[in-house]
Scaffold this active site. Structure first.
Site, PDB file in Angstrom:
ATOM      1  N   ASP A  67     132.091 105.747   0.188  1.00  0.00           N
ATOM      2  CA  ASP A  67     131.873 105.243   1.546  1.00  0.00           C
ATOM      3  C   ASP A  67     133.062 104.427   2.040  1.00  0.00           C
ATOM      4  O   ASP A  67     134.014 104.177   1.293  1.00  0.00           O
ATOM      5  CB  ASP A  67     130.571 104.434   1.622  1.00  0.00           C
ATOM      6  CG  ASP A  67     130.442 103.399   0.515  1.00  0.00           C
ATOM      7  OD1 ASP A  67     131.439 103.144  -0.176  1.00  0.00           O
ATOM      8  OD2 ASP A  67     129.346 102.851   0.344  1.00  0.00           O
ATOM      9  N   ASN A 136     119.146  95.736   0.293  1.00  0.00           N
ATOM     10  CA  ASN A 136     118.075  96.424   1.038  1.00  0.00           C
ATOM     11  C   ASN A 136     117.740  97.778   0.418  1.00  0.00           C
ATOM     12  O   ASN A 136     117.037  98.581   1.025  1.00  0.00           O
ATOM     13  CB  ASN A 136     118.507  96.620   2.503  1.00  0.00           C
ATOM     14  CG  ASN A 136     119.760  97.485   2.609  1.00  0.00           C
ATOM     15  OD1 ASN A 136     120.338  97.877   1.587  1.00  0.00           O
ATOM     16  ND2 ASN A 136     120.171  97.793   3.825  1.00  0.00           N
ATOM     17  N   HIS A 138     119.950 100.141  -0.291  1.00  0.00           N
ATOM     18  CA  HIS A 138     120.841 101.236   0.088  1.00  0.00           C
ATOM     19  C   HIS A 138     121.672 101.721  -1.095  1.00  0.00           C
ATOM     20  O   HIS A 138     121.901 100.999  -2.063  1.00  0.00           O
ATOM     21  CB  HIS A 138     121.709 100.879   1.300  1.00  0.00           C
ATOM     22  CG  HIS A 138     122.852  99.937   1.035  1.00  0.00           C
ATOM     23  ND1 HIS A 138     123.487  99.251   2.042  1.00  0.00           N
ATOM     24  CD2 HIS A 138     123.510  99.571  -0.108  1.00  0.00           C
ATOM     25  CE1 HIS A 138     124.466  98.524   1.539  1.00  0.00           C
ATOM     26  NE2 HIS A 138     124.500  98.700   0.241  1.00  0.00           N
ATOM     27  N   GLU A 143     121.317 103.880   4.399  1.00  0.00           N
ATOM     28  CA  GLU A 143     120.472 102.731   4.701  1.00  0.00           C
ATOM     29  C   GLU A 143     118.989 103.144   4.737  1.00  0.00           C
ATOM     30  O   GLU A 143     118.681 104.343   4.851  1.00  0.00           O
ATOM     31  CB  GLU A 143     120.873 102.158   6.071  1.00  0.00           C
ATOM     32  CG  GLU A 143     122.327 101.684   6.151  1.00  0.00           C
ATOM     33  CD  GLU A 143     122.566 100.335   5.475  1.00  0.00           C
ATOM     34  OE1 GLU A 143     121.980 100.056   4.425  1.00  0.00           O
ATOM     35  OE2 GLU A 143     123.374  99.555   6.014  1.00  0.00           O
TER      36      GLU A 143
END
Ligand code: F6R
Length: 245
Positions: A67, A136, A138, A143
């Protein structure tokens, strides 16, 4: 899905590095996709150390990005590009031809995604991925809520990712979007290792491993992968109810 729990961060790093080195020993031209972030720093230091003593040859390995932050240039020390060069590519003397990363500054960012998809397909897919887990849940920048069948894509970052992400930057930086491999790339990779350390990750690790599998928790989707592993330290494993470190 296999779960391995290690005493502390050092032991975790040693074992993750061992797994990575084994992949390269068995397949010297392996295609690797390696996360950036705080979690793998110890692993990469171990890998560099082993390569220095001549144990493993990285000259044929191919690397692809997981990423990147959109709008952050490669020379910014908070970029994924900068991180990988600093912690791996420079110390391992990796030839630029072996590396294919996202350009977070690309004018046509959608095209950047298709180029990455094509590149990975031409390489014959990814052999081994090491990924961290976000606070979270991810994976990469997949996401919560992201469809499972995505390849590379641009994503509006979750508020938590935007604020937690500031830790990588020397000064406050606008982090609105990311570019990432999709969950489909992860599911198609031959082998995926999720790594986590520290008590701050214990709640999300417990959910990823024990809560119902859901796109709301991208890390949990990896439980459906045919060869996925969670390598975590005892602090990150401390809230698992079924497995005690
Ligand atoms: C980084 C990445 C992210 C991180 C995750 C955990 O390339 O893809 O998903 O792996 O946010 O980050 P750390 O390791 O800093 O806790």
């Amino acid at each position: 899905m296999k779960i391995s729990i290690f005493e502390d961060y050092d032991q975790l790093s040693i074992h993750v590095a061992e797994a990575l080195l084994k992949v390269v020993l068995e397949k010297p031209d392996a295609v690797l996709c390696l996360a950036t972030g705080e979690t793998p720093i110890g692993t990469y230091a171990q890998v560099v150390e082993q390569a220095r003593v001549g144990e493993v040859d990285f000259s044929k390995v191919r690397f692809v990005a997981l990423d990147e932050w959109v709008g952050v240039p490669p020379e910014n020390s908070g970029s994924c590009h900068f991180f990988l060069h600093k912690h791996l590519f420079e110390p391992l003397s990796i030839n630029p031809k072996q590396v294919y990363l996202f350009d977070g500054m690309a004018k046509n960012i959608e095209n950047e995604c298709r180029l990455m998809d094509d590149h990975i397909a031409k390489l014959g897919g990814i052999d081994f991925m090491i990924v961290g887990i976000g606070m979270n849940g991810h994976i990469g920048f997949n996401e919560p809520g992201i469809p499972e069948d995505r390849y590379a894509h641009v994503v509006d970052l979750d508020e938590m990712t935007q604020s937690v992400g500031q830790k990588y930057f020397e000064q406050e930086t606008i982090l609105k979007q990311g570019i990432t491999l999709g969950m489909q790339h992860l599911m198609e990779a031959k082998s995926v290792m999720v790594i986590a350390n520290g008590s701050k990750k214990s709640a999300i690790v417990a959910q990823a491993i024990e809560a119902p599998i859901s796109t709301q928790l991208p890390a949990s989707l990896l439980r459906k992968h045919r060869d996925s592993m969670f390598f975590i330290d005892a602090a990150a494993a401390s809230r698992l109810s079924k497995i005690k470190p």
